[in-house]
Design a protein around this motif. Structure first.
Motif, short mmCIF file in Angstrom:
data_model
loop_
_atom_site.label_atom_id
_atom_site.label_comp_id
_atom_site.label_asym_id
_atom_site.label_seq_id
_atom_site.Cartn_x
_atom_site.Cartn_y
_atom_site.Cartn_z
N GLU A 140 0.83 -1.21 0.00
CA GLU A 140 0.00 0.00 0.00
C GLU A 140 0.87 1.26 0.00
O GLU A 140 0.43 2.31 -0.47
CB GLU A 140 -0.92 0.00 1.23
CG GLU A 140 -1.93 -1.13 1.23
CD GLU A 140 -2.75 -1.15 2.50
OE1 GLU A 140 -2.76 -0.14 3.23
OE2 GLU A 140 -3.39 -2.19 2.78
N ASP A 155 7.23 6.63 -7.35
CA ASP A 155 5.83 7.03 -7.49
C ASP A 155 5.35 6.83 -8.93
O ASP A 155 4.22 6.37 -9.16
CB ASP A 155 5.65 8.48 -7.08
CG ASP A 155 4.21 8.95 -7.22
OD1 ASP A 155 3.34 8.38 -6.53
OD2 ASP A 155 3.95 9.85 -8.03
N ALA A 160 -1.24 3.63 -8.94
CA ALA A 160 -1.86 4.89 -8.55
C ALA A 160 -2.36 4.87 -7.11
O ALA A 160 -2.46 5.92 -6.46
CB ALA A 160 -3.01 5.21 -9.51
N ASP A 161 -2.68 3.69 -6.61
CA ASP A 161 -3.19 3.57 -5.25
C ASP A 161 -2.09 3.29 -4.23
O ASP A 161 -2.36 3.02 -3.06
CB ASP A 161 -4.25 2.48 -5.18
CG ASP A 161 -3.73 1.12 -5.65
OD1 ASP A 161 -2.65 1.09 -6.31
OD2 ASP A 161 -4.38 0.10 -5.37
N GLN A 162 -0.84 3.33 -4.66
CA GLN A 162 0.29 3.11 -3.76
C GLN A 162 0.95 4.45 -3.44
O GLN A 162 1.23 5.24 -4.33
CB GLN A 162 1.32 2.17 -4.41
CG GLN A 162 0.79 0.75 -4.62
CD GLN A 162 1.81 -0.13 -5.33
OE1 GLN A 162 2.22 0.16 -6.46
NE2 GLN A 162 2.22 -1.21 -4.68
N ALA A 163 1.20 4.67 -2.16
CA ALA A 163 1.82 5.93 -1.73
C ALA A 163 3.33 5.75 -1.58
O ALA A 163 3.80 4.70 -1.12
CB ALA A 163 1.24 6.37 -0.39
N THR A 414 -0.51 9.99 5.94
CA THR A 414 0.47 9.68 4.90
C THR A 414 1.43 10.87 4.81
O THR A 414 1.24 11.77 3.99
CB THR A 414 -0.20 9.43 3.54
OG1 THR A 414 -1.24 8.46 3.70
CG2 THR A 414 0.80 8.93 2.52
N ARG A 417 4.21 12.56 1.39
CA ARG A 417 3.93 11.76 0.20
C ARG A 417 4.49 12.48 -1.03
O ARG A 417 4.27 13.67 -1.23
CB ARG A 417 2.43 11.53 0.04
CG ARG A 417 2.11 10.66 -1.18
CD ARG A 417 0.67 10.21 -1.22
NE ARG A 417 0.43 9.31 -2.35
CZ ARG A 417 -0.70 8.65 -2.57
NH1 ARG A 417 -1.72 8.80 -1.72
NH2 ARG A 417 -0.82 7.84 -3.60
N THR A 419 4.26 12.92 -4.84
CA THR A 419 3.29 12.69 -5.90
C THR A 419 3.71 13.47 -7.15
O THR A 419 3.85 14.69 -7.10
CB THR A 419 1.89 13.15 -5.46
OG1 THR A 419 1.53 12.47 -4.26
CG2 THR A 419 0.85 12.81 -6.54
#
Length: 440
Positions: A140, A155, A160-163, A414, A417, A419
């Motif tokens: 995750e 990243d 897309a759902d992994q931080a 989180t 992060r 991104t």
């Protein structure tokens, strides 16, 4: 002229001052005392949170490096972590890892301090860590114990759902900061104006190639313009790929990796002009650019730039039969004087397969060299440079930041992060997927 005795005395005085009880930042000596002039601070802070919000790369970095004004700054850590003992931090990290289980993976670069590497689920160089992120769809989140550009790459390649979390935002890279997207785009406009977009045979006039040590924006630029990313492990394979598609290459941001790789392929140095981003045509004539095969960006790694042929000669004089291995980010003369050159993984394997009793002199970052010596006590492993410039920003990933990041995840937050915007990520992924397919 300052004498050697005076230099040694001054270095000792600096160390005594660093050890003084009233000093604001505790320091950890990294290398032997200086015996000559140096642009490297040989100590790093035990408490990086004390300097994370200050401009620059901080203690331990080369004093000639200048961090960009917009470099990320790490906010203050809660006092719980900054006042904790080593044992407390270790206990919190271990407990959090156990509770988080396979939901979270810790990725650690070879250059990380041992206090961090011991917790990593995977340790490797930038290429290996990119592959590890891509190959872990069950996670995750990734806690990336490296530097900013590496976390960006993770990243881009992860789901897309992994931080992807960088425990300390101040962990950057001076080499990556030597090429900005504005500078690269200006360079490209000048090259297109001077050379045109295509050759008579239909190939591109220039293929952009960027080293992994660059921003996501520059990787995206390469993806949009028919280019590719490389690492020190597959740079030759990538240049072969590029030469099949274009007449010449513009190589960002490390001139030494580009030069050393091209020389092994038979490219003459006269065909490798240096592009200085603040000069018209990078300081070249149009004819020099037309004659070029590899246009080298004027960037470098402050750690690897410090290694010299004189250090190799001294190692050979003091240790007959020594094997010298260096990283290809070192200057060309150093690579040519060494017995072997390659990525951090290559260097690790050289030590791993060495016969007992061997002596190996290494030209790369000190944390890796020290770890290799610990792993092979039957082999003598030492660093070529007696005044070691560590990767100071990598060192900013302190166990306090790792504990904070993991416990924040347990609390449902989180932190930090990383991104990459969708448009940049999509174009970067094109160049990165080309890289991942270019296996050496």
């Amino acid at each position: 002229m300052t004498s050697v005795t005076e230099l040694i005395t001054a270095a000792a005085a600096r160390e005594r001052e660093a050890a003084a009880p009233d000093r604001r930042i505790a320091v950890r000596p990294i290398a032997l005392r200086a015996t000559g002039r140096s642009t490297c601070d040989s100590s790093l802070p035990e408490a990086p949170w004390a300097i994370d919000r200050e401009p620059g790369y901080g203690p331990g970095a080369s004093t000639v490096d200048r961090a960009p004004a917009d470099a990320p700054r790490q906010g203050p850590l809660p006092e719980r972590y900054t006042s904790a003992s080593d044992a407390q931090l270790a206990s919190w990290i271990s407990a959090a890892r156990e509770e988080l289980g396979s939901r979270v993976r810790i990725l650690g670069h070879f250059y990380q301090r041992d206090e961090i590497v011991q917790y990593a689920d995977f340790v490797g160089d930038s290429f290996m860590l990119a592959q590890a992120a891509k190959a872990s769809p069950e996670a995750e989140a990734f806690v990336f114990c490296g530097v900013h550009f590496m976390a960006e790459t993770a990243d881009i390649l992860s789901g897309a759902d992994q931080a992807v979390i960088l425990p300390n935002l101040a962990a950057g890279c001076s080499m990556a900061d030597m090429a900005t997207i504005d500078q690269v785009e200006a360079c490209w406009r000048d090259l297109m104006a001077a050379l045109g977009e295509t050759e008579a045979d239909g190939r591109q006039s220039v293929i952009p190639v960027t080293y992994m040590n660059s921003s996501a924006a520059i990787k995206a630029f390469c993806g949009r313009n028919g280019g590719i990313v490389c690492t020190s492990s597959n740079a030759r394979t990538v240049l072969e790929w590029a030469f099949e598609r274009g007449q010449r290459v513009v190589f960002f941001p490390d001139q030494h990796l580009g030069r050393n790789t091209a020389k092994t392929m038979g490219v003459d140095e006269a065909q490798m002009p240096l592009w200085r981003p603040h000069l018209p045509l990078g300081g070249n004539t149009e004819q020099q650019l037309r004659d070029a095969r590899v246009i080298l960006w004027n960037g470098f790694c402050s750690v690897h730039k410090r290694f010299t042929v004189a250090q190799i000669e001294q190692a050979r004089a003091e240790h007959p039969g020594v094997r010298v291995v260096v990283h290809p980010e070192c200057p060309a003369a150093v690579v040519e004087a060494a017995d072997g050159a390659g990525s951090t993984e290559y260097i690790r394997r050289e030590v791993e397969r060495a016969a007992p009793g061997s002596v190996i002199a290494v030209g790369t970052e000190i944390n890796l060299v020290n770890r290799l010596q610990q792993q092979r006590p039957d082999v003598t492993v030492f660093c070529l440079d007696p005044v070691v410039c560590p990767c100071s920003t990598m060192y900013r990933i302190h166990p306090a930041y790792l504990a904070w990041a993991l416990e924040s995840l347990l609390d449902g937050a989180t932190p930090n992060r990383i991104t990459v915007p969708a448009g940049v990520a999509d174009a970067s992924r094109v160049a990165l997927e080309r890289m991942l397919a270019a296996k050496p």
